[in-house]
Scaffold this motif. Structure first.
Motif, PDB file in Angstrom:
ATOM      1  N   PRO A  44     -28.081   2.340  92.604  1.00  0.00           N
ATOM      2  CA  PRO A  44     -28.053   3.750  93.037  1.00  0.00           C
ATOM      3  C   PRO A  44     -26.934   4.527  92.342  1.00  0.00           C
ATOM      4  O   PRO A  44     -25.826   4.022  92.168  1.00  0.00           O
ATOM      5  CB  PRO A  44     -27.801   3.665  94.540  1.00  0.00           C
ATOM      6  N   GLY A  45     -27.277   5.749  91.882  1.00  0.00           N
ATOM      7  CA  GLY A  45     -26.285   6.637  91.281  1.00  0.00           C
ATOM      8  C   GLY A  45     -25.936   6.323  89.836  1.00  0.00           C
ATOM      9  O   GLY A  45     -25.112   7.012  89.247  1.00  0.00           O
ATOM     10  N   LYS A  46     -26.492   5.292  89.266  1.00  0.00           N
ATOM     11  CA  LYS A  46     -26.177   4.940  87.874  1.00  0.00           C
ATOM     12  C   LYS A  46     -27.318   5.360  86.962  1.00  0.00           C
ATOM     13  O   LYS A  46     -28.488   5.304  87.334  1.00  0.00           O
ATOM     14  CB  LYS A  46     -25.938   3.444  87.738  1.00  0.00           C
ATOM     15  N   VAL A  47     -26.940   5.776  85.758  1.00  0.00           N
ATOM     16  CA  VAL A  47     -27.933   6.149  84.749  1.00  0.00           C
ATOM     17  C   VAL A  47     -28.267   4.907  83.929  1.00  0.00           C
ATOM     18  O   VAL A  47     -27.370   4.168  83.519  1.00  0.00           O
ATOM     19  CB  VAL A  47     -27.380   7.266  83.824  1.00  0.00           C
ATOM     20  N   GLN A  48     -29.542   4.682  83.725  1.00  0.00           N
ATOM     21  CA  GLN A  48     -29.981   3.504  82.970  1.00  0.00           C
ATOM     22  C   GLN A  48     -30.901   3.968  81.840  1.00  0.00           C
ATOM     23  O   GLN A  48     -31.775   4.791  82.049  1.00  0.00           O
ATOM     24  CB  GLN A  48     -30.742   2.551  83.898  1.00  0.00           C
ATOM     25  N   GLN A  49     -30.662   3.446  80.652  1.00  0.00           N
ATOM     26  CA  GLN A  49     -31.533   3.742  79.519  1.00  0.00           C
ATOM     27  C   GLN A  49     -32.569   2.632  79.409  1.00  0.00           C
ATOM     28  O   GLN A  49     -32.250   1.448  79.538  1.00  0.00           O
ATOM     29  CB  GLN A  49     -30.724   3.827  78.228  1.00  0.00           C
ATOM     30  N   VAL A  50     -33.824   3.027  79.174  1.00  0.00           N
ATOM     31  CA  VAL A  50     -34.923   2.074  79.131  1.00  0.00           C
ATOM     32  C   VAL A  50     -35.557   2.136  77.739  1.00  0.00           C
ATOM     33  O   VAL A  50     -35.885   3.206  77.246  1.00  0.00           O
ATOM     34  CB  VAL A  50     -35.989   2.399  80.200  1.00  0.00           C
ATOM     35  N   ALA A  51     -35.710   0.989  77.120  1.00  0.00           N
ATOM     36  CA  ALA A  51     -36.407   0.908  75.830  1.00  0.00           C
ATOM     37  C   ALA A  51     -37.796   0.343  76.073  1.00  0.00           C
ATOM     38  O   ALA A  51     -37.954  -0.652  76.780  1.00  0.00           O
ATOM     39  CB  ALA A  51     -35.640   0.017  74.864  1.00  0.00           C
ATOM     40  N   LEU A  52     -38.807   0.998  75.507  1.00  0.00           N
ATOM     41  CA  LEU A  52     -40.174   0.543  75.662  1.00  0.00           C
ATOM     42  C   LEU A  52     -40.665   0.002  74.326  1.00  0.00           C
ATOM     43  O   LEU A  52     -40.557   0.669  73.300  1.00  0.00           O
ATOM     44  CB  LEU A  52     -41.088   1.685  76.114  1.00  0.00           C
ATOM     45  N   ASP A  53     -41.183  -1.208  74.336  1.00  0.00           N
ATOM     46  CA  ASP A  53     -41.786  -1.790  73.139  1.00  0.00           C
ATOM     47  C   ASP A  53     -43.300  -1.598  73.235  1.00  0.00           C
ATOM     48  O   ASP A  53     -43.895  -1.874  74.271  1.00  0.00           O
ATOM     49  CB  ASP A  53     -41.484  -3.286  73.027  1.00  0.00           C
ATOM     50  N   VAL A  54     -43.890  -1.136  72.122  1.00  0.00           N
ATOM     51  CA  VAL A  54     -45.328  -0.914  72.082  1.00  0.00           C
ATOM     52  C   VAL A  54     -45.916  -1.885  71.070  1.00  0.00           C
ATOM     53  O   VAL A  54     -45.400  -2.035  69.967  1.00  0.00           O
ATOM     54  CB  VAL A  54     -45.652   0.540  71.687  1.00  0.00           C
ATOM     55  N   ILE A  55     -46.984  -2.545  71.450  1.00  0.00           N
ATOM     56  CA  ILE A  55     -47.619  -3.528  70.581  1.00  0.00           C
ATOM     57  C   ILE A  55     -49.022  -3.049  70.224  1.00  0.00           C
ATOM     58  O   ILE A  55     -49.778  -2.635  71.107  1.00  0.00           O
ATOM     59  CB  ILE A  55     -47.707  -4.901  71.276  1.00  0.00           C
ATOM     60  N   VAL A  56     -49.352  -3.087  68.927  1.00  0.00           N
ATOM     61  CA  VAL A  56     -50.707  -2.771  68.484  1.00  0.00           C
ATOM     62  C   VAL A  56     -51.541  -4.026  68.689  1.00  0.00           C
ATOM     63  O   VAL A  56     -51.206  -5.095  68.187  1.00  0.00           O
ATOM     64  CB  VAL A  56     -50.725  -2.350  66.994  1.00  0.00           C
ATOM     65  N   ILE A  57     -52.632  -3.888  69.447  1.00  0.00           N
ATOM     66  CA  ILE A  57     -53.418  -5.073  69.797  1.00  0.00           C
ATOM     67  C   ILE A  57     -54.728  -5.171  69.024  1.00  0.00           C
ATOM     68  O   ILE A  57     -55.572  -5.984  69.331  1.00  0.00           O
ATOM     69  CB  ILE A  57     -53.696  -5.118  71.314  1.00  0.00           C
ATOM     70  N   ARG A  58     -54.912  -4.339  68.001  1.00  0.00           N
ATOM     71  CA  ARG A  58     -56.095  -4.442  67.156  1.00  0.00           C
ATOM     72  C   ARG A  58     -55.694  -4.152  65.720  1.00  0.00           C
ATOM     73  O   ARG A  58     -54.628  -3.615  65.463  1.00  0.00           O
ATOM     74  CB  ARG A  58     -57.214  -3.518  67.634  1.00  0.00           C
ATOM     75  N   ASP A  59     -56.574  -4.525  64.799  1.00  0.00           N
ATOM     76  CA  ASP A  59     -56.308  -4.322  63.373  1.00  0.00           C
ATOM     77  C   ASP A  59     -56.433  -2.842  63.052  1.00  0.00           C
ATOM     78  O   ASP A  59     -57.517  -2.346  62.767  1.00  0.00           O
ATOM     79  CB  ASP A  59     -57.317  -5.142  62.550  1.00  0.00           C
ATOM     80  N   ALA A  60     -55.332  -2.124  63.151  1.00  0.00           N
ATOM     81  CA  ALA A  60     -55.362  -0.686  62.905  1.00  0.00           C
ATOM     82  C   ALA A  60     -54.032  -0.228  62.337  1.00  0.00           C
ATOM     83  O   ALA A  60     -52.999  -0.849  62.554  1.00  0.00           O
ATOM     84  CB  ALA A  60     -55.669   0.071  64.188  1.00  0.00           C
ATOM     85  N   ILE A  61     -54.096   0.852  61.601  1.00  0.00           N
ATOM     86  CA  ILE A  61     -52.902   1.503  61.077  1.00  0.00           C
ATOM     87  C   ILE A  61     -52.897   2.914  61.625  1.00  0.00           C
ATOM     88  O   ILE A  61     -53.930   3.596  61.601  1.00  0.00           O
ATOM     89  CB  ILE A  61     -52.925   1.535  59.533  1.00  0.00           C
ATOM     90  N   ALA A  62     -51.769   3.359  62.128  1.00  0.00           N
ATOM     91  CA  ALA A  62     -51.687   4.707  62.684  1.00  0.00           C
ATOM     92  C   ALA A  62     -51.850   5.731  61.567  1.00  0.00           C
ATOM     93  O   ALA A  62     -51.196   5.651  60.526  1.00  0.00           O
ATOM     94  CB  ALA A  62     -50.351   4.906  63.386  1.00  0.00           C
ATOM     95  N   GLU A  63     -52.739   6.688  61.779  1.00  0.00           N
ATOM     96  CA  GLU A  63     -52.937   7.804  60.856  1.00  0.00           C
ATOM     97  C   GLU A  63     -51.586   8.497  60.653  1.00  0.00           C
ATOM     98  O   GLU A  63     -50.778   8.593  61.579  1.00  0.00           O
ATOM     99  CB  GLU A  63     -53.951   8.770  61.471  1.00  0.00           C
TER     100      GLU A  63
END
Length: 188
Positions: free
Chosen positions: A5-24
């Motif tokens: 309570p009362g503390k600031v926490q930074q959160v890192a999110l990891d995203v995984i590509v689960i199919r054979d694709a390349i982002a446009e």
């Protein structure tokens, strides 16, 4: 994760590509809902608050030449393609393995304008004409060649056959005949 309570926490999110694709190429975003819950509880004590994830995908294009001698990596890594001994009418093939996340440009230039020349002999009458075909389309090596490719956005990309066919050899001086082809592949 556990928040005090009362503390600031930074959160890192990891995203995984689960199919054979390349982002446009471009900026892609999605808004998710973030909820806070007591440990072991299903009901949220706060939220959902919107959290926007942004993926910035820079325009990229990559090419390898399968069947060539040389190291691949950053920059111009292929230094030589040796087709060995050939006689008139012989054909050899390499594959241009290409992938891109945007429409890309492929250019081909022949320093000798489609002629194989004997070292230290610039006479056109002593040169041997050869032709090129990219993915079934004839290329006029006497001039600059350029095409645009809109490839599937996959890790595999596409493999384009690049064929070279030797013209009539006739009575020529024995030796090594060469040309320098510059093949460039870049995002638009």
């Amino acid at each position: 994760m556990r928040l005090d309570p009362g503390k600031v926490q930074q959160v890192a999110l990891d995203v995984i590509v689960i199919r054979d694709a390349i982002a446009e190429a471009g900026d892609h975003s999605v808004t998710l809902g973030l909820e806070l819950r007591e440990s072991g509880e299903l009901a949220s004590v706060h939220g959902p608050d919107p959290v926007t994830l942004v993926l910035v995908s820079a325009p990229r294009a990559q090419m390898n030449i399968a069947g060539a001698a040389g190291a691949f990596g950053e920059g111009a890594g292929v230094s030589r393609v040796d087709f060995g001994e050939m006689t008139g009418g012989d054909q050899r093939r390499v594959f241009l393995q290409v992938r891109a996340n945007i429409i890309a440009r492929l250019t081909i230039d022949s320093i000798n304008r489609g002629l194989l020349k004997l070292a230290k002999d610039d006479a056109a009458e002593n040169a041997i004409r050869y032709t090129a075909t990219l993915n079934g389309t004839a290329i006029d090596l006497r001039q600059h060649f350029e095409t645009r490719l809109n490839l599937p956005r996959t890790i595999a990309g596409s493999s384009l056959p690049f064929d070279l066919r030797l013209g009539d050899v006739g009575a020529r001086v024995a030796g090594t005949y060469t040309d320098l082809l510059t093949i460039e592949f870049s995002p638009l």
